[in-house]
Design a protein around this motif. Structure first.
Motif, PDB file in Angstrom:
ATOM      1  N   ILE A 219     -18.387 -34.648   5.859  1.00  0.00           N
ATOM      2  CA  ILE A 219     -19.671 -34.325   5.215  1.00  0.00           C
ATOM      3  C   ILE A 219     -19.806 -33.918   4.014  1.00  0.00           C
ATOM      4  O   ILE A 219     -20.211 -34.765   3.334  1.00  0.00           O
ATOM      5  CB  ILE A 219     -20.947 -34.905   5.930  1.00  0.00           C
ATOM      6  N   ARG A 220     -20.004 -32.727   4.370  1.00  0.00           N
ATOM      7  CA  ARG A 220     -19.806 -31.572   3.030  1.00  0.00           C
ATOM      8  C   ARG A 220     -18.678 -31.408   1.973  1.00  0.00           C
ATOM      9  O   ARG A 220     -18.942 -31.833   0.633  1.00  0.00           O
ATOM     10  CB  ARG A 220     -20.084 -30.004   3.701  1.00  0.00           C
TER      11      ARG A 220
ATOM     12  N   SER B 153     -22.241 -41.565  -6.109  1.00  0.00           N
ATOM     13  CA  SER B 153     -22.162 -43.037  -5.795  1.00  0.00           C
ATOM     14  C   SER B 153     -21.177 -43.188  -4.599  1.00  0.00           C
ATOM     15  O   SER B 153     -21.236 -44.743  -4.562  1.00  0.00           O
ATOM     16  CB  SER B 153     -20.620 -42.601  -6.453  1.00  0.00           C
ATOM     17  N   LEU B 154     -21.114 -42.794  -3.236  1.00  0.00           N
ATOM     18  CA  LEU B 154     -20.742 -43.288  -2.479  1.00  0.00           C
ATOM     19  C   LEU B 154     -21.645 -42.523  -1.441  1.00  0.00           C
ATOM     20  O   LEU B 154     -22.933 -43.123  -0.790  1.00  0.00           O
ATOM     21  CB  LEU B 154     -19.789 -42.897  -1.873  1.00  0.00           C
ATOM     22  N   TYR B 155     -22.857 -41.912  -1.444  1.00  0.00           N
ATOM     23  CA  TYR B 155     -23.725 -41.399  -0.682  1.00  0.00           C
ATOM     24  C   TYR B 155     -25.096 -40.495  -1.256  1.00  0.00           C
ATOM     25  O   TYR B 155     -24.520 -39.906  -1.842  1.00  0.00           O
ATOM     26  CB  TYR B 155     -23.343 -40.034   0.118  1.00  0.00           C
ATOM     27  N   ASN B 156     -26.391 -40.639  -0.799  1.00  0.00           N
ATOM     28  CA  ASN B 156     -27.513 -39.974  -0.939  1.00  0.00           C
ATOM     29  C   ASN B 156     -27.736 -38.724  -0.729  1.00  0.00           C
ATOM     30  O   ASN B 156     -28.562 -38.333  -0.432  1.00  0.00           O
ATOM     31  CB  ASN B 156     -28.436 -41.352  -0.735  1.00  0.00           C
ATOM     32  N   GLY B 157     -27.485 -38.705   0.474  1.00  0.00           N
ATOM     33  CA  GLY B 157     -27.412 -37.286   1.020  1.00  0.00           C
ATOM     34  C   GLY B 157     -26.787 -36.977   2.698  1.00  0.00           C
ATOM     35  O   GLY B 157     -25.588 -37.968   2.799  1.00  0.00           O
ATOM     36  N   THR B 158     -26.974 -35.328   3.156  1.00  0.00           N
ATOM     37  CA  THR B 158     -25.729 -36.064   4.376  1.00  0.00           C
ATOM     38  C   THR B 158     -26.104 -36.827   5.422  1.00  0.00           C
ATOM     39  O   THR B 158     -25.337 -37.048   6.098  1.00  0.00           O
ATOM     40  CB  THR B 158     -26.396 -34.295   5.366  1.00  0.00           C
ATOM     41  N   PHE B 159     -27.471 -37.242   5.785  1.00  0.00           N
ATOM     42  CA  PHE B 159     -27.966 -37.859   7.134  1.00  0.00           C
ATOM     43  C   PHE B 159     -27.211 -39.489   6.510  1.00  0.00           C
ATOM     44  O   PHE B 159     -26.801 -40.026   7.204  1.00  0.00           O
ATOM     45  CB  PHE B 159     -29.562 -38.633   7.046  1.00  0.00           C
TER      46      PHE B 159
ATOM     47  N   ALA C 112     -25.001 -40.005   4.370  1.00  0.00           N
ATOM     48  CA  ALA C 112     -23.346 -39.799   4.326  1.00  0.00           C
ATOM     49  C   ALA C 112     -23.113 -40.472   6.310  1.00  0.00           C
ATOM     50  O   ALA C 112     -21.614 -41.301   6.308  1.00  0.00           O
ATOM     51  CB  ALA C 112     -22.732 -38.553   3.786  1.00  0.00           C
ATOM     52  N   PHE C 113     -23.560 -39.587   7.325  1.00  0.00           N
ATOM     53  CA  PHE C 113     -23.126 -39.520   8.160  1.00  0.00           C
ATOM     54  C   PHE C 113     -23.355 -41.669   8.749  1.00  0.00           C
ATOM     55  O   PHE C 113     -22.880 -41.741   9.613  1.00  0.00           O
ATOM     56  CB  PHE C 113     -24.541 -39.425   9.112  1.00  0.00           C
ATOM     57  N   VAL C 114     -24.047 -41.343   8.315  1.00  0.00           N
ATOM     58  CA  VAL C 114     -24.683 -43.256   9.148  1.00  0.00           C
ATOM     59  C   VAL C 114     -23.304 -44.200   8.660  1.00  0.00           C
ATOM     60  O   VAL C 114     -23.347 -45.022   8.786  1.00  0.00           O
ATOM     61  CB  VAL C 114     -25.722 -43.480   8.442  1.00  0.00           C
ATOM     62  N   LYS C 115     -23.168 -44.193   7.648  1.00  0.00           N
ATOM     63  CA  LYS C 115     -22.577 -45.003   6.380  1.00  0.00           C
ATOM     64  C   LYS C 115     -20.419 -44.783   6.996  1.00  0.00           C
ATOM     65  O   LYS C 115     -19.831 -45.193   7.151  1.00  0.00           O
ATOM     66  CB  LYS C 115     -22.444 -44.369   5.441  1.00  0.00           C
ATOM     67  N   ILE C 116     -20.099 -43.204   7.149  1.00  0.00           N
ATOM     68  CA  ILE C 116     -19.492 -42.719   7.638  1.00  0.00           C
ATOM     69  C   ILE C 116     -19.240 -43.908   9.133  1.00  0.00           C
ATOM     70  O   ILE C 116     -18.261 -44.272   9.684  1.00  0.00           O
ATOM     71  CB  ILE C 116     -19.249 -41.262   7.423  1.00  0.00           C
ATOM     72  N   LEU C 117     -19.900 -43.200   9.581  1.00  0.00           N
ATOM     73  CA  LEU C 117     -20.045 -43.772  11.311  1.00  0.00           C
ATOM     74  C   LEU C 117     -20.121 -45.536  11.206  1.00  0.00           C
ATOM     75  O   LEU C 117     -19.074 -46.376  12.006  1.00  0.00           O
ATOM     76  CB  LEU C 117     -21.088 -43.547  11.768  1.00  0.00           C
ATOM     77  N   ARG C 118     -20.659 -46.099  10.226  1.00  0.00           N
ATOM     78  CA  ARG C 118     -20.823 -47.992  10.459  1.00  0.00           C
ATOM     79  C   ARG C 118     -19.856 -48.307   9.841  1.00  0.00           C
ATOM     80  O   ARG C 118     -18.994 -49.378  10.352  1.00  0.00           O
ATOM     81  CB  ARG C 118     -21.821 -47.910   9.463  1.00  0.00           C
TER      82      ARG C 118
ATOM     83  N   ALA D 297     -26.022 -29.761   4.062  1.00  0.00           N
ATOM     84  CA  ALA D 297     -24.853 -30.083   5.567  1.00  0.00           C
ATOM     85  C   ALA D 297     -24.277 -28.793   5.720  1.00  0.00           C
ATOM     86  O   ALA D 297     -24.287 -28.840   7.238  1.00  0.00           O
ATOM     87  CB  ALA D 297     -23.783 -31.364   4.771  1.00  0.00           C
ATOM     88  N   ARG D 298     -24.235 -27.864   4.515  1.00  0.00           N
ATOM     89  CA  ARG D 298     -23.911 -26.780   4.495  1.00  0.00           C
ATOM     90  C   ARG D 298     -24.316 -25.596   5.868  1.00  0.00           C
ATOM     91  O   ARG D 298     -24.552 -25.366   7.184  1.00  0.00           O
ATOM     92  CB  ARG D 298     -23.483 -25.687   3.982  1.00  0.00           C
ATOM     93  N   ILE D 299     -26.151 -25.904   5.810  1.00  0.00           N
ATOM     94  CA  ILE D 299     -27.414 -25.523   6.513  1.00  0.00           C
ATOM     95  C   ILE D 299     -27.520 -25.959   7.612  1.00  0.00           C
ATOM     96  O   ILE D 299     -28.034 -25.651   9.079  1.00  0.00           O
ATOM     97  CB  ILE D 299     -28.604 -25.018   5.156  1.00  0.00           C
TER      98      ILE D 299
END
Length: 313
Positions: free
Chosen positions: A41-42, A52-58, A60-66, A279-281
């Motif tokens: 994700i990072r 353009s694709l993801y608004n943040g860590t959470f 990105a996690f949801v969209k990739i999983l979906r 995402a790193r932290i």
């Protein structure tokens, strides 16, 4: 009575090396399985243009999983496991360098700073080619790619890990030759040497400060488990700008660190240098606790037989 405020450090000469390496590989593998999704994700957050694709860590996690399923969070993982070799080289270099520097300085900060930087130099020389391949695999989304190379559709019918990996390796070699596997090497050194050199002194610094603020009977391992994430957050914040540039150099095939920095500033401004920091932290907090507790426990389990019954550890 022993002053428990002084947290004793298990050094290289105290260890049973066979136990140390066997337990070390097992521990490292478990850690990589747990934190790899956040590494993926990072990297995607750092490479994408703006949001353009993801608004943040959470998000990105949801969209990739979906869209890609759980397997999407582990793209390139099998290739990345080869970094287990560099991980063992890292800890070996760190411990041996600490032992060498101790001949010239008794300062724990100096020993940690020099050993951390040296260990990262050795590890990155092994890791960069693996990182380049695994990062291109991380960029493969359903039907498209966020990076320079795209796995051909017919290769998706092959064994997922090796068919795609072979395709990416051939594309990198065809485009850039052998040097393509070391693209971003300097940027990696400029990211991870400072990160490692900063992490270890801060880790010991926070542990010592916490030991002075807590009761003397507070377990050392608890103080170290708190100090690890604090040190990781500090090091991540300091080195994240270079990490963003490193990811873009390796994934987008850029050849100039300075030009990549300039382009990033023009397109996204100073905030572009903070991309992927959360995402790193977020990933570093649980992973660093596991690493610190695991590493300190590993060293205790790896003590030479004659030191096992010592009450000083």
């Amino acid at each position: 009575m022993e002053d428990k405020r002084n947290i004793q450090i298990i050094e290289w000469e105290h260890l049973d090396k066979k136990k140390f390496y066997v337990f070390g590989v097992c521990m490292t593998m478990m850690i990589r399985v747990s934190v790899y999704p956040f590494t993926l994700i990072r990297t995607r957050l750092q490479v994408q243009k703006g949001k353009s694709l993801y608004n943040g860590t959470f998000d990105a996690f949801v969209k990739i999983l979906r869209s890609e399923g759980a397997a999407g969070l582990y793209r390139g993982f099998l290739v990345n496991t080869f970094t287990l070799i560099s991980g063992q080289c890292y800890v070996t270099t760190y411990e041996l360098t600490r032992k060498y520097v101790s001949q010239y300085s008794s300062s724990n900060t100096v020993k940690s700073l020099v050993a951390g930087g040296s260990a990262s130099l050795v590890a990155q020389s092994i890791t960069v080619p693996i990182d380049v391949i695994s990062q291109h695999l991380m960029m493969q989304r359903v039907g498209e790619s966020m990076g320079r190379f795209r796995v051909r559709a017919n290769d998706r019918k092959q064994a997922v890990m090796f068919g795609q990996t072979k395709d990416i390796i051939l594309q990198i070699f065809k485009a850039d030759g052998l040097k393509g596997f070391y693209r971003g090497y300097v940027a990696s050194l400029l990211t991870y040497i400072p990160n490692s050199a900063v992490w270890w002194p801060f880790y010991h610094f926070y542990a010592e400060q916490l030991s002075r603020l807590t009761p003397q009977d507070c377990p050392h391992l608890l103080l170290q488990a708190i100090s690890g994430p604090l040190a990781a957050a500090t090091a991540s914040t300091i080195t994240n700008p270079m990490d963003v540039i490193r990811a873009r150099v390796q994934v987008e095939g850029k050849s100039s660190i300075i030009n990549t920095f300039r382009q990033l500033m023009v397109e996204e401004g100073p905030w572009g240098l903070t991309k992927g920091l959360s995402a790193r932290i977020i990933s570093s907090t649980p992973s660093t606790i596991v690493i610190v507790v695991g590493y300190e426990t590993l060293k205790k389990l790896s003590l030479r037989p004659e030191l096992v019954d010592s009450r000083h550890w």
